[in-house]
Design a protein around this motif. Structure first.
Motif, PDB file in Angstrom:
ATOM      1  N   HIS A   1     -41.131  10.687  -2.863  1.00  0.00           N
ATOM      2  CA  HIS A   1     -39.800  10.292  -2.431  1.00  0.00           C
ATOM      3  C   HIS A   1     -38.852  11.468  -2.580  1.00  0.00           C
ATOM      4  N   VAL A   2     -37.980  11.637  -1.615  1.00  0.00           N
ATOM      5  CA  VAL A   2     -36.961  12.667  -1.732  1.00  0.00           C
ATOM      6  C   VAL A   2     -35.897  12.222  -2.731  1.00  0.00           C
ATOM      7  N   LEU A   3     -35.541  10.946  -2.677  1.00  0.00           N
ATOM      8  CA  LEU A   3     -34.585  10.370  -3.621  1.00  0.00           C
ATOM      9  C   LEU A   3     -35.183   9.096  -4.199  1.00  0.00           C
ATOM     10  N   ASP A   4     -35.101   8.941  -5.508  1.00  0.00           N
ATOM     11  CA  ASP A   4     -35.606   7.733  -6.153  1.00  0.00           C
ATOM     12  C   ASP A   4     -34.655   7.368  -7.296  1.00  0.00           C
ATOM     13  N   LEU A   5     -33.931   6.269  -7.128  1.00  0.00           N
ATOM     14  CA  LEU A   5     -33.071   5.741  -8.188  1.00  0.00           C
ATOM     15  C   LEU A   5     -33.830   4.604  -8.864  1.00  0.00           C
ATOM     16  N   ARG A   6     -33.932   4.649 -10.182  1.00  0.00           N
ATOM     17  CA  ARG A   6     -34.686   3.631 -10.916  1.00  0.00           C
ATOM     18  C   ARG A   6     -33.836   2.989 -11.994  1.00  0.00           C
ATOM     19  N   ASP A   7     -33.549   1.696 -11.800  1.00  0.00           N
ATOM     20  CA  ASP A   7     -32.817   0.894 -12.772  1.00  0.00           C
ATOM     21  C   ASP A   7     -31.516   1.585 -13.189  1.00  0.00           C
ATOM     22  N   VAL A   8     -30.796   2.100 -12.212  1.00  0.00           N
ATOM     23  CA  VAL A   8     -29.578   2.853 -12.488  1.00  0.00           C
ATOM     24  C   VAL A   8     -28.422   1.916 -12.810  1.00  0.00           C
ATOM     25  N   LYS A   9     -27.715   2.234 -13.883  1.00  0.00           N
ATOM     26  CA  LYS A   9     -26.533   1.476 -14.277  1.00  0.00           C
ATOM     27  C   LYS A   9     -25.340   2.427 -14.381  1.00  0.00           C
ATOM     28  N   ARG A  10     -24.212   1.954 -13.864  1.00  0.00           N
ATOM     29  CA  ARG A  10     -22.973   2.748 -13.959  1.00  0.00           C
ATOM     30  C   ARG A  10     -21.831   1.774 -14.200  1.00  0.00           C
ATOM     31  N   HIS A  11     -21.205   1.928 -15.357  1.00  0.00           N
ATOM     32  CA  HIS A  11     -20.135   1.026 -15.773  1.00  0.00           C
ATOM     33  C   HIS A  11     -18.837   1.812 -15.941  1.00  0.00           C
ATOM     34  N   TYR A  12     -17.736   1.152 -15.676  1.00  0.00           N
ATOM     35  CA  TYR A  12     -16.419   1.731 -15.903  1.00  0.00           C
ATOM     36  C   TYR A  12     -15.635   0.799 -16.810  1.00  0.00           C
ATOM     37  N   HIS A  13     -14.815   1.394 -17.662  1.00  0.00           N
ATOM     38  CA  HIS A  13     -14.018   0.603 -18.596  1.00  0.00           C
ATOM     39  C   HIS A  13     -12.564   0.546 -18.129  1.00  0.00           C
ATOM     40  N   GLN A  14     -12.040  -0.646 -18.038  1.00  0.00           N
ATOM     41  CA  GLN A  14     -10.645  -0.882 -17.682  1.00  0.00           C
ATOM     42  C   GLN A  14     -10.008  -1.661 -18.815  1.00  0.00           C
ATOM     43  N   GLY A  15      -9.421  -0.893 -19.752  1.00  0.00           N
ATOM     44  CA  GLY A  15      -8.898  -1.524 -20.943  1.00  0.00           C
ATOM     45  C   GLY A  15     -10.037  -2.112 -21.754  1.00  0.00           C
ATOM     46  N   ALA A  16      -9.943  -3.414 -22.059  1.00  0.00           N
ATOM     47  CA  ALA A  16     -10.997  -4.071 -22.822  1.00  0.00           C
ATOM     48  C   ALA A  16     -12.109  -4.601 -21.924  1.00  0.00           C
ATOM     49  N   ARG A  17     -11.939  -4.431 -20.619  1.00  0.00           N
ATOM     50  CA  ARG A  17     -12.890  -4.990 -19.654  1.00  0.00           C
ATOM     51  C   ARG A  17     -13.878  -3.927 -19.188  1.00  0.00           C
TER      52      ARG A  17
END
Length: 228
Positions: free
Chosen positions: A6-22
């Motif tokens: 594969h040229v690109l392979d994303l596996r179980d990728v997580k990306r979170h952002y924090h907005q105050g307490a959320r």
């Protein structure tokens, strides 16, 4: 198919952002694999995480969890210099706005990434001229961006993105600022270039007519990548 194929392979990728307490989970276990020569449309509503996915795939952002493989190489633990080298030599980027340098000609804009990579001025100029000719704007090479139409500017941006012969092209709404007819012409040029060069492409678009012309469509739902 193995990761190395594969040229690109994303596996179980997580990306979170924090907005105050959320905590906002934009990507929550996203998987996506793109084969050599494959053109994939990423279609999803605004705010679903298209740009985040492209930034993670292009090594502009690090995932909070999971792994990103580019050309079979795991990139999660690479240092910034190693990630920059992969971006410079292996990944091309095209954005909704062309981001050309206004003080340089179209030809010089395309030469720039090649010169940064270490090519001679003669080699970079020859490659830039070939790309301009292929995209049918060879006669505009000596013009600066303000002197070019929107469609011409975006073709120059596409040429610049592939100037270093990357294995992966990432595009974020590349025809979003263009009228439908011009968008069609620009996509025709992009499609021909991708098919001829054999590189892989992940293209985020709201244009379902253009998306239908690609090899397959994916979307983002609940932080995961699914077939569209």
């Amino acid at each position: 198919m193995s990761t190395s194929e594969h040229v690109l392979d994303l596996r179980d990728v997580k990306r979170h952002y924090h907005q105050g307490a959320r905590t906002l989970a934009v990507l929550d276990g996203a998987d996506l694999a793109i084969r050599p020569g494959e053109m994939v449309a990423l279609v999803a509503p605004s705010g679903a995480g298209k740009s985040t996915l492209l930034h993670v795939a292009g090594l502009l952002e690090r995932p909070d969890a999971g792994e990103v493989f580019v050309g079979g190489r795991a990139c999660g633990r690479l240092n910034d210099d190693e990630r920059t080298a992969i971006r410079r030599n292996g990944i091309g980027f095209v954005y909704q706005f062309h981001h050309l340098l206004p003080e340089f000609t179209a030809l010089e804009n395309i030469m720039m990434p090649q010169l940064v990579r270490g090519l001679s001025q003669a080699e970079a100029s020859e490659r830039a001229r070939q790309l301009l000719d292929y995209l049918k704007i060879g006669h505009r090479g000596e013009h600066r961006p303000p002197e070019l139409s929107g469609g011409e500017q975006q073709r120059v941006a596409i040429a610049r993105a592939v100037a270093n012969a990357p294995v992966l092209l990432l595009a974020d709404e590349p025809t979003g600022n263009l009228d439908p007819q011009t968008a069609g012409h620009v996509f025709d040029a992009l499609d021909a270039l991708v098919r001829r060069s054999g590189l892989s492409a992940l293209i985020a678009t709201h244009n379902y007519d253009l998306a239908a012309r690609m090899d397959r469509k994916v979307t983002i739902a609940d932080g995961k990548v699914t077939a569209a």
